[in-house]
Design an enzyme around this catalytic site. Structure first.
Site, mmCIF file in Angstrom:
data_model
loop_
_atom_site.group_PDB
_atom_site.id
_atom_site.type_symbol
_atom_site.label_atom_id
_atom_site.label_comp_id
_atom_site.label_asym_id
_atom_site.label_seq_id
_atom_site.Cartn_x
_atom_site.Cartn_y
_atom_site.Cartn_z
ATOM 1 N N HIS A 82 0.616 -0.843 0.250
ATOM 2 C CA HIS A 82 -0.039 -0.248 -0.241
ATOM 3 C C HIS A 82 0.836 1.285 0.184
ATOM 4 O O HIS A 82 1.529 1.710 0.757
ATOM 5 C CB HIS A 82 -0.782 0.206 1.567
ATOM 6 C CG HIS A 82 -1.478 1.264 1.081
ATOM 7 N ND1 HIS A 82 -2.824 0.912 0.531
ATOM 8 C CD2 HIS A 82 -1.030 2.385 1.877
ATOM 9 C CE1 HIS A 82 -3.825 2.242 1.042
ATOM 10 N NE2 HIS A 82 -2.423 3.400 1.805
ATOM 11 N N ASP A 161 -14.452 5.774 8.181
ATOM 12 C CA ASP A 161 -13.443 6.944 8.041
ATOM 13 C C ASP A 161 -13.838 7.486 6.578
ATOM 14 O O ASP A 161 -13.368 8.960 6.084
ATOM 15 C CB ASP A 161 -12.046 5.830 7.037
ATOM 16 C CG ASP A 161 -10.896 6.547 6.153
ATOM 17 O OD1 ASP A 161 -10.831 6.889 7.546
ATOM 18 O OD2 ASP A 161 -11.002 6.403 4.911
ATOM 19 N N ARG A 168 -12.297 16.093 8.678
ATOM 20 C CA ARG A 168 -10.978 16.349 8.887
ATOM 21 C C ARG A 168 -10.888 17.826 7.881
ATOM 22 O O ARG A 168 -10.874 18.456 7.969
ATOM 23 C CB ARG A 168 -10.156 15.219 9.025
ATOM 24 C CG ARG A 168 -10.188 14.726 9.910
ATOM 25 C CD ARG A 168 -9.081 13.130 9.826
ATOM 26 N NE ARG A 168 -8.816 12.876 9.533
ATOM 27 C CZ ARG A 168 -7.994 12.079 8.605
ATOM 28 N NH1 ARG A 168 -7.799 11.115 8.112
ATOM 29 N NH2 ARG A 168 -6.629 12.904 8.405
ATOM 30 N N SER A 183 -6.675 5.940 9.741
ATOM 31 C CA SER A 183 -7.067 6.082 8.439
ATOM 32 C C SER A 183 -6.673 5.311 7.251
ATOM 33 O O SER A 183 -7.693 4.456 6.756
ATOM 34 C CB SER A 183 -7.608 7.839 7.776
ATOM 35 O OG SER A 183 -7.784 7.201 6.440
ATOM 36 N N LYS A 187 -8.656 1.178 6.675
ATOM 37 C CA LYS A 187 -8.758 0.256 5.277
ATOM 38 C C LYS A 187 -8.584 -0.855 4.885
ATOM 39 O O LYS A 187 -8.810 -1.536 4.545
ATOM 40 C CB LYS A 187 -8.668 1.549 3.858
ATOM 41 C CG LYS A 187 -9.662 2.539 4.426
ATOM 42 C CD LYS A 187 -9.744 3.687 3.109
ATOM 43 C CE LYS A 187 -8.589 4.613 3.181
ATOM 44 N NZ LYS A 187 -9.113 5.828 4.036
HETATM 45 N N1 URA Z 1 -4.706 8.355 2.819
HETATM 46 C C1 URA Z 1 -6.467 7.788 4.113
HETATM 47 O O1 URA Z 1 -6.626 6.861 3.210
HETATM 48 N N2 URA Z 1 -6.411 8.493 4.779
HETATM 49 C C2 URA Z 1 -5.872 9.727 5.285
HETATM 50 O O2 URA Z 1 -5.863 10.544 6.536
HETATM 51 C C3 URA Z 1 -4.073 10.304 4.751
HETATM 52 C C4 URA Z 1 -4.069 9.675 3.403
#
Ligand code: URA
Length: 431
Positions: A82, A161, A168, A183, A187
């Protein structure tokens, strides 16, 4: 327990329990806690931070707020790479088929591009016929058949998220390490991967501009992964200039095909080799050198390219346009150097914004993009350049987009008399 008391506890610097964090995450997901209280909670976290335990618990709550991928009947080691996002980053298109050619399983939900950074799903969407939306059983079946499947993130993937991120974005609480880490990992942990390697980008084109911040983020994410029982590491890689030569969507797929078929080496090949070797190493494939060799031979034998073709075909796509050269838009413009010397700067963020102006990226999540547009670089940092030489070629479907994109591209570069020092591509690995 009142949400008011949880916000106050965090505001005053105390550690929250799993139960308290769960109440916030569940309340955000099912909308029983109003957005003004969630926003206040996020601001309290921004200022007070989170302990390791809190960050792990918060992440696990986010991961379980929606769909999870847990195919019990999928044999083999499940692995994923990732990236925290960059410009010209097509590494997933190269690493994933290499890994499945070597017998590992890759079941991946990827994101779309936003702002100056690209997304794997947009790149795959530029392949004619390729389906980025599959049912759950189709997704698993493609992986069973080919060892690899990549689709877009489902609407119900970590829904908490999505709510936190949107808040945010408008409350100046994006740049908080526990919130970013939870975050991203919230995922990632929806998939039942055995091994995860994080590519944490650092530099002008990355989320993290300094090595210190990148290292902090990487360490927190590795801690979360370990806490969740994963084999995980993070590699900090350079994003001060774009990775490879292509920035866009279809043109990045073409570059990935060129690397997979052994025609192109350079920074992109080297980053892919290192990240693949790291995944193989954590999967107990062998020592690091033999893992690097496995990458090299998957490419040189043609097995990785064959696997890419098999995967694209299994998801309904055809690579014919890339074979015939029919993937570019109608118009192109060459950008020439205004002076002679060495290219000493190629600001990745500005190159990404220039590609966005050509139509290759989106400023807002629902913007429609032109998958054929983008930029192909002729020069990278450290290259000698003469006045009048081509620095890059801009591609667009509408000629009126060129002037703004060209101005942005020229603002990204610096040409100097002195050759800049060599770029350090792989900065550090956190295991
Ligand atoms: N990528 C994400 O998925 N979340 C974040 O907070 C920042 C980058």
């Amino acid at each position: 327990m009142r949400v008011y008391d949880i916000i106050k506890k965090k505001r005053d610097g105390f550690e929250l329990t799993r139960e308290e964090l769960s109440l916030i995450v569940k309340g955000a997901t099912n909308k029983t806690v109003p957005e003004y209280q969630i926003s206040a909670f996020l601001m309290a976290v921004y200022f007070r931070g989170m302990t390791r335990r809190e960050t792990l618990d918060f992440t696990l709550e986010i991961a379980s707020s929606g769909d999870v991928i847990s195919p019990l009947d999928l044999d083999g080691v499940k692995v994923d790479k990732h990236s925290t996002g960059g410009v010209g980053d097509k590494t997933s298109l190269i690493i994933s088929p290499v890994l499945s050619a070597l017998g590992l399983k890759v079941l991946k939900m990827s994101g779309r591009g936003l702002g100056h950074t690209g997304g794997t799903v947009d790149k795959l969407s530029s392949i004619k016929g390729f389906k980025t939306e599959l049912s759950y059983s189709e997704f698993i079946n493609v992986c069973k058949k080919t060892g690899l499947s990549i689709i877009g993130q489902t609407k119900n993937l970590a829904p908490a998220d999505k709510i936190f991120y949107a808040l945010r974005d408008v409350t100046a609480t994006v740049d908080s390490i526990p919130l970013i880490a939870s975050s991203i990992m919230g995922k990632k942990l929806t998939a039942s991967d055995d091994v995860i390697v994080l590519d944490v980008k650092v530099g002008d084109g990355a989320f993290m501009k300094s090595e210190e911040d990148a290292k902090n983020l990487a360490t927190v994410m590795v801690d979360i992964g370990k806490g969740a029982g994963k084999k995980i590491s993070a590699v900090i890689t350079d994003m001060s200039e774009p990775l490879g030569y292509a920035v866009g969507n279809a043109i990045e797929v073409k570059e990935a095909i060129d690397v997979l078929s052994g025609k192109v080496k350079g920074d992109l090949y080297n980053v892919c080799k290192h990240l693949t070797a790291e995944i193989l190493y954590l999967s107990n494939y062998g020592d690091f050198i033999s893992c690097e060799k496995a990458f090299e031979s998957a490419i040189s034998s043609g097995l990785a390219y064959d696997k890419f073709l098999e995967f694209v075909t299994a998801q309904g796509g055809s690579l014919e346009d890339f074979e015939t050269g029919n993937y570019l838009p109608k118009y192109k413009m060459e950008v020439l150097s205004e002076s002679s010397g060495y290219l000493s700067k190629l600001n990745a963020e500005k190159v990404g914004v220039s590609a966005l102006y050509l139509g290759a990226g989106r400023q807002k999540v629902d913007d429609v993009i032109d998958l054929s547009s983008g930029i192909v670089l002729n020069k990278k940092v450290g290259d000698r350049v003469e006045k009048g030489e081509i620095l890059c070629t801009l591609y667009a479907s509408n000629e009126s987009l060129f002037e703004r994109a060209k101005a942005e591209f020229l603002s990204a570069i610096e040409v100097s008399a002195k050759k800049p020092s060599d770029r350090i591509l792989i900065k550090e690995t956190i295991r």
